[in-house]
Design an enzyme around this catalytic site. Structure first.
Site, PDB file in Angstrom:
ATOM      1  N   LYS A   1     -11.454  14.194 -54.592  1.00  0.00           N
ATOM      2  CA  LYS A   1     -11.608  14.411 -53.145  1.00  0.00           C
ATOM      3  C   LYS A   1     -11.847  15.895 -52.865  1.00  0.00           C
ATOM      4  O   LYS A   1     -12.687  16.265 -52.044  1.00  0.00           O
ATOM      5  CB  LYS A   1     -10.360  13.921 -52.404  1.00  0.00           C
ATOM      6  CG  LYS A   1     -10.151  12.415 -52.462  1.00  0.00           C
ATOM      7  CD  LYS A   1     -11.288  11.662 -51.784  1.00  0.00           C
ATOM      8  CE  LYS A   1     -11.053  10.170 -51.771  1.00  0.00           C
ATOM      9  NZ  LYS A   1     -12.138   9.434 -51.103  1.00  0.00           N
TER      10      LYS A   1
ATOM     11  N   TYR B   1      -7.600  11.904 -59.016  1.00  0.00           N
ATOM     12  CA  TYR B   1      -8.003  11.328 -57.724  1.00  0.00           C
ATOM     13  C   TYR B   1      -8.081  12.434 -56.668  1.00  0.00           C
ATOM     14  O   TYR B   1      -9.105  12.588 -55.995  1.00  0.00           O
ATOM     15  CB  TYR B   1      -7.033  10.230 -57.264  1.00  0.00           C
ATOM     16  CG  TYR B   1      -7.249   9.848 -55.825  1.00  0.00           C
ATOM     17  CD1 TYR B   1      -6.356  10.253 -54.833  1.00  0.00           C
ATOM     18  CD2 TYR B   1      -8.372   9.124 -55.445  1.00  0.00           C
ATOM     19  CE1 TYR B   1      -6.586   9.938 -53.505  1.00  0.00           C
ATOM     20  CE2 TYR B   1      -8.601   8.797 -54.119  1.00  0.00           C
ATOM     21  CZ  TYR B   1      -7.694   9.220 -53.156  1.00  0.00           C
ATOM     22  OH  TYR B   1      -7.924   8.915 -51.837  1.00  0.00           O
TER      23      TYR B   1
ATOM     24  N   SER C   1      -8.386  13.114 -48.277  1.00  0.00           N
ATOM     25  CA  SER C   1      -7.000  12.681 -48.478  1.00  0.00           C
ATOM     26  C   SER C   1      -6.065  13.886 -48.447  1.00  0.00           C
ATOM     27  O   SER C   1      -6.449  14.991 -48.833  1.00  0.00           O
ATOM     28  CB  SER C   1      -6.895  11.985 -49.852  1.00  0.00           C
ATOM     29  OG  SER C   1      -5.565  11.872 -50.273  1.00  0.00           O
TER      30      SER C   1
HETATM   31  P1  NAD Z   1     -10.376   0.266 -50.365  1.00  0.00           P
HETATM   32  O1  NAD Z   1     -10.336   0.228 -51.850  1.00  0.00           O
HETATM   33  O2  NAD Z   1      -9.794  -0.833 -49.590  1.00  0.00           O
HETATM   34  O3  NAD Z   1     -11.893   0.445 -49.847  1.00  0.00           O
HETATM   35  C1  NAD Z   1     -12.850   1.171 -50.578  1.00  0.00           C
HETATM   36  C2  NAD Z   1     -14.087   0.292 -50.647  1.00  0.00           C
HETATM   37  O4  NAD Z   1     -15.097   0.981 -51.358  1.00  0.00           O
HETATM   38  C3  NAD Z   1     -13.833  -1.028 -51.376  1.00  0.00           C
HETATM   39  O5  NAD Z   1     -14.311  -2.105 -50.604  1.00  0.00           O
HETATM   40  C4  NAD Z   1     -14.614  -0.890 -52.679  1.00  0.00           C
HETATM   41  O6  NAD Z   1     -15.142  -2.128 -53.120  1.00  0.00           O
HETATM   42  C5  NAD Z   1     -15.719   0.071 -52.254  1.00  0.00           C
HETATM   43  N1  NAD Z   1     -16.279   0.886 -53.349  1.00  0.00           N
HETATM   44  C6  NAD Z   1     -15.597   1.621 -54.259  1.00  0.00           C
HETATM   45  N2  NAD Z   1     -16.456   2.237 -55.090  1.00  0.00           N
HETATM   46  C7  NAD Z   1     -17.712   1.898 -54.672  1.00  0.00           C
HETATM   47  C8  NAD Z   1     -19.016   2.203 -55.118  1.00  0.00           C
HETATM   48  N3  NAD Z   1     -19.237   2.972 -56.193  1.00  0.00           N
HETATM   49  N4  NAD Z   1     -20.072   1.682 -54.452  1.00  0.00           N
HETATM   50  C9  NAD Z   1     -19.879   0.882 -53.369  1.00  0.00           C
HETATM   51  N5  NAD Z   1     -18.661   0.532 -52.901  1.00  0.00           N
HETATM   52  C10 NAD Z   1     -17.599   1.045 -53.559  1.00  0.00           C
HETATM   53  O7  NAD Z   1      -9.721   1.663 -49.936  1.00  0.00           O
HETATM   54  P2  NAD Z   1      -9.339   2.192 -48.480  1.00  0.00           P
HETATM   55  O8  NAD Z   1      -7.852   2.264 -48.408  1.00  0.00           O
HETATM   56  O9  NAD Z   1     -10.107   1.453 -47.455  1.00  0.00           O
HETATM   57  O10 NAD Z   1      -9.867   3.706 -48.563  1.00  0.00           O
HETATM   58  C11 NAD Z   1     -11.138   4.035 -48.081  1.00  0.00           C
HETATM   59  C12 NAD Z   1     -11.367   5.493 -48.423  1.00  0.00           C
HETATM   60  O11 NAD Z   1     -10.311   6.286 -47.872  1.00  0.00           O
HETATM   61  C13 NAD Z   1     -11.339   5.778 -49.932  1.00  0.00           C
HETATM   62  O12 NAD Z   1     -12.349   6.744 -50.226  1.00  0.00           O
HETATM   63  C14 NAD Z   1      -9.961   6.381 -50.178  1.00  0.00           C
HETATM   64  O13 NAD Z   1      -9.956   7.286 -51.268  1.00  0.00           O
HETATM   65  C15 NAD Z   1      -9.704   7.083 -48.874  1.00  0.00           C
HETATM   66  N6  NAD Z   1      -8.267   7.241 -48.591  1.00  0.00           N
HETATM   67  C16 NAD Z   1      -7.482   6.134 -48.547  1.00  0.00           C
HETATM   68  C17 NAD Z   1      -6.095   6.294 -48.304  1.00  0.00           C
HETATM   69  C18 NAD Z   1      -5.183   5.093 -48.286  1.00  0.00           C
HETATM   70  O14 NAD Z   1      -3.954   5.268 -48.434  1.00  0.00           O
HETATM   71  N7  NAD Z   1      -5.687   3.884 -48.097  1.00  0.00           N
HETATM   72  C19 NAD Z   1      -5.572   7.576 -48.087  1.00  0.00           C
HETATM   73  C20 NAD Z   1      -6.427   8.672 -48.130  1.00  0.00           C
HETATM   74  C21 NAD Z   1      -7.785   8.477 -48.385  1.00  0.00           C
HETATM   75  C1  WQD Z   2       5.201   6.296 -50.244  1.00  0.00           C
HETATM   76  C2  WQD Z   2       6.680   6.513 -50.509  1.00  0.00           C
HETATM   77  C3  WQD Z   2       7.265   6.415 -52.831  1.00  0.00           C
HETATM   78  C4  WQD Z   2       6.440   2.117 -53.320  1.00  0.00           C
HETATM   79  C5  WQD Z   2      -0.441   7.292 -51.974  1.00  0.00           C
HETATM   80  C6  WQD Z   2      -1.479   8.067 -52.686  1.00  0.00           C
HETATM   81  C7  WQD Z   2      -2.332   8.838 -51.715  1.00  0.00           C
HETATM   82  C8  WQD Z   2      -2.842   7.940 -50.620  1.00  0.00           C
HETATM   83  C9  WQD Z   2      -1.716   7.193 -49.948  1.00  0.00           C
HETATM   84  C10 WQD Z   2      -5.108   7.442 -51.263  1.00  0.00           C
HETATM   85  C11 WQD Z   2       6.951   7.403 -51.723  1.00  0.00           C
HETATM   86  C12 WQD Z   2       7.952   5.290 -52.062  1.00  0.00           C
HETATM   87  C13 WQD Z   2       6.574   3.392 -52.784  1.00  0.00           C
HETATM   88  C14 WQD Z   2       7.596   1.423 -53.760  1.00  0.00           C
HETATM   89  C15 WQD Z   2       8.955   3.288 -53.089  1.00  0.00           C
HETATM   90  N1  WQD Z   2      -3.808   7.047 -51.128  1.00  0.00           N
HETATM   91  N2  WQD Z   2       7.798   3.949 -52.663  1.00  0.00           N
HETATM   92  N3  WQD Z   2       8.817   2.036 -53.613  1.00  0.00           N
HETATM   93  O1  WQD Z   2       2.424   8.031 -52.916  1.00  0.00           O
HETATM   94  O2  WQD Z   2       2.669   8.936 -50.550  1.00  0.00           O
HETATM   95  O3  WQD Z   2       0.434   8.196 -51.350  1.00  0.00           O
HETATM   96  O4  WQD Z   2      -1.022   6.467 -50.972  1.00  0.00           O
HETATM   97  O5  WQD Z   2      -5.602   8.456 -50.897  1.00  0.00           O
HETATM   98  O6  WQD Z   2      -3.402   9.371 -52.435  1.00  0.00           O
HETATM   99  O7  WQD Z   2      -0.818   9.012 -53.511  1.00  0.00           O
HETATM  100  O8  WQD Z   2       2.192   6.515 -50.889  1.00  0.00           O
HETATM  101  O9  WQD Z   2       2.979   4.253 -50.391  1.00  0.00           O
HETATM  102  O10 WQD Z   2       2.709   4.922 -52.831  1.00  0.00           O
HETATM  103  O11 WQD Z   2       4.598   5.867 -51.476  1.00  0.00           O
HETATM  104  O12 WQD Z   2      10.065   3.830 -52.981  1.00  0.00           O
HETATM  105  O13 WQD Z   2       7.549   0.260 -54.259  1.00  0.00           O
HETATM  106  O14 WQD Z   2       7.293   5.258 -50.801  1.00  0.00           O
HETATM  107  O15 WQD Z   2       8.132   6.962 -53.808  1.00  0.00           O
HETATM  108  O16 WQD Z   2       8.087   8.187 -51.437  1.00  0.00           O
HETATM  109  P1  WQD Z   2       2.028   7.995 -51.493  1.00  0.00           P
HETATM  110  P2  WQD Z   2       3.083   5.307 -51.440  1.00  0.00           P
END
Ligand code: NAD
Ligand code: WQD
Length: 335
Positions: free
Chosen positions: A153, A149, A125
């Site tokens: 990572k 979090y 991330s």
């Molecule tokens: P998500 O929550 O939709 O998917 C994660 C999946 O992992 C879920 O289906 C959950 O049930 C499963 N899971 C969690 N813990 C588990 C465990 N201990 N054993 C087995 N399954 C487990 O999230 P996502 O948005 O698809 O994200 C996928 C990966 O990408 C995550 O590791 C997240 O941290 C990373 N990531 C997501 C974002 C984002 O904004 N979506 C951004 C950066 C990184």
């Molecule tokens: C984006 C922008 C908010 C909601 C998060 C996690 C990051 C990653 C991606 C897992 C910001 C603004 C949001 C709302 C708003 N996830 N906002 N009103 O915070 O950049 O990243 O998701 O890895 O770890 O931190 O994404 O979508 O929450 O916010 O104004 O109701 O939208 O302030 O500027 P963020 P976000």
């Protein structure tokens, strides 16, 4: 045919990756504990991918379940999506995040080592970076998470790099996602978390569906072009293409791959709201509220290394992100 294990493959990004891998000719196993997903996504993945998937409902922390799976299935590579990802929750419950994300990955890697599987792609991330530094972020930019979090990572990245240094026969990719949004253009899969996440796009969709009266803009006094937060939003389909390209790269190259997956473009909250309304013809009333604790003004990637090393760059624009997010969200309404 290569067989790929997707931990967390029932989740938002994993389910889109599953469909794309099947379409690309891979066979796959999905292992997921359904903490933030549902088995209802399986038929859609199989319909989009044109083939059945192996499906295991288990936890990556369950050593015996992993050993049983890896003993009976000839896995060539693992894409490790499984993880908890809610920043605020990680601050309130750090042990839960370190146990799930860090200990879970340790258990997974130990099971892989026992089974002789050494190709791993990890969902990292942008939150591993010190987000207070000058943008855009390059892979060599300063690291410095600001919540458990992000630290989870960061720790897993360090573990995997140490693992490679101890045994360079491992093939490892650390993919640092910026802000994934959108859904499969078919509208058949998308983000369907258990509960409403705090993220911008799901909230915009909830307002557009009439389930929220307005979008609260978390601060409009940031030093940005319109005062609202700027982020590097990335279509989930582009993100998934990056995984396929990384998988191909790992079959031919030894050094660990550390890549930003972002568009290299920043979009503000108000800009995203305006694009959404234009594309969907839905109104999204907004109200300005206080800044959200921990938020930075701006965060976007320099994705140049991904273009150079794996010939990847984002193709979808914010209009496509909004179109596909709405196609999914509005369809969810009809069930
Ligand atoms: P998500 O929550 O939709 O998917 C994660 C999946 O992992 C879920 O289906 C959950 O049930 C499963 N899971 C969690 N813990 C588990 C465990 N201990 N054993 C087995 N399954 C487990 O999230 P996502 O948005 O698809 O994200 C996928 C990966 O990408 C995550 O590791 C997240 O941290 C990373 N990531 C997501 C974002 C984002 O904004 N979506 C951004 C950066 C990184
Ligand atoms: C984006 C922008 C908010 C909601 C998060 C996690 C990051 C990653 C991606 C897992 C910001 C603004 C949001 C709302 C708003 N996830 N906002 N009103 O915070 O950049 O990243 O998701 O890895 O770890 O931190 O994404 O979508 O929450 O916010 O104004 O109701 O939208 O302030 O500027 P963020 P976000």
């Amino acid at each position: 045919m290569q067989h790929v294990l997707l931990t967390g493959g029932a989740g938002y990004i994993g389910s889109h990756a599953a469909a794309a891998l099947l379409q690309a000719g891979y066979s796959i196993t999905i292992l997921d504990n359904l903490h933030n997903s549902s088995r209802s996504v399986r038929p859609a993945i199989e319909a989009l991918g044109g083939r059945p998937v192996d499906w295991i409902e288990a936890d990556i922390r369950d050593e015996s379940a992993l050993d049983r799976l890896l003993a009976q299935t000839p896995v060539d590579a693992v894409i490790h999506f499984a993880g908890l990802k809610a920043v605020g929750e990680s601050v309130a419950h750090p042990l839960r995040y370190y146990d799930n994300n860090v200990s879970g990955t340790l258990t997974l890697c130990q099971a892989m080592a026992r089974a002789g599987i050494q190709t791993l792609i990890f969902s990292s991330s942008a939150t591993v970076y010190d987000l207070g530094q000058k943008m855009p972020l390059r892979e060599e930019s300063a690291l410095g998470p600001s919540h458990p979090y992000g630290w989870s990572k960061f720790m897993v990245e360090q573990i995997l790099l140490d693992l490679y240094r101890s045994d360079p026969t491992w093939r490892i990719a650390l993919l640092r996602y910026f802000n994934p949004v959108g859904a499969h253009p078919s509208g058949r899969i998308g983000e369907r978390p258990n509960g409403i996440p705090n993220n911008l796009m799901p909230h915009i969709c909830e307002v557009a569906r009439g389930r929220l009266p307005y979008l609260t803009v978390h601060g409009n006094d940031y030093p940005t072009r319109d005062g609202t937060g700027i982020r590097d939003y990335l279509h989930v389909m582009d993100l998934v293409e990056g995984h396929l390209a990384a998988l191909r790269y790992l079959t031919t190259s030894a050094a660990p791959l550390v890549l930003n997956l972002g568009t290299g473009q920043g979009t503000s909250v108000l800009e995203m709201v305006n694009v959404f309304s234009e594309v969907t013809n839905r109104s999204v009333p907004v109200r300005v509220g206080p800044r959200r604790p921990g938020d930075q003004a701006a965060c976007w990637a320099d994705p140049g290394r991904a273009r150079t090393l794996i010939n990847w760059q984002a193709r979808y624009d914010t209009a496509a992100m909004c179109r596909d997010a709405w196609c999914w969200a509005s369809r969810e309404e009809t069930g």
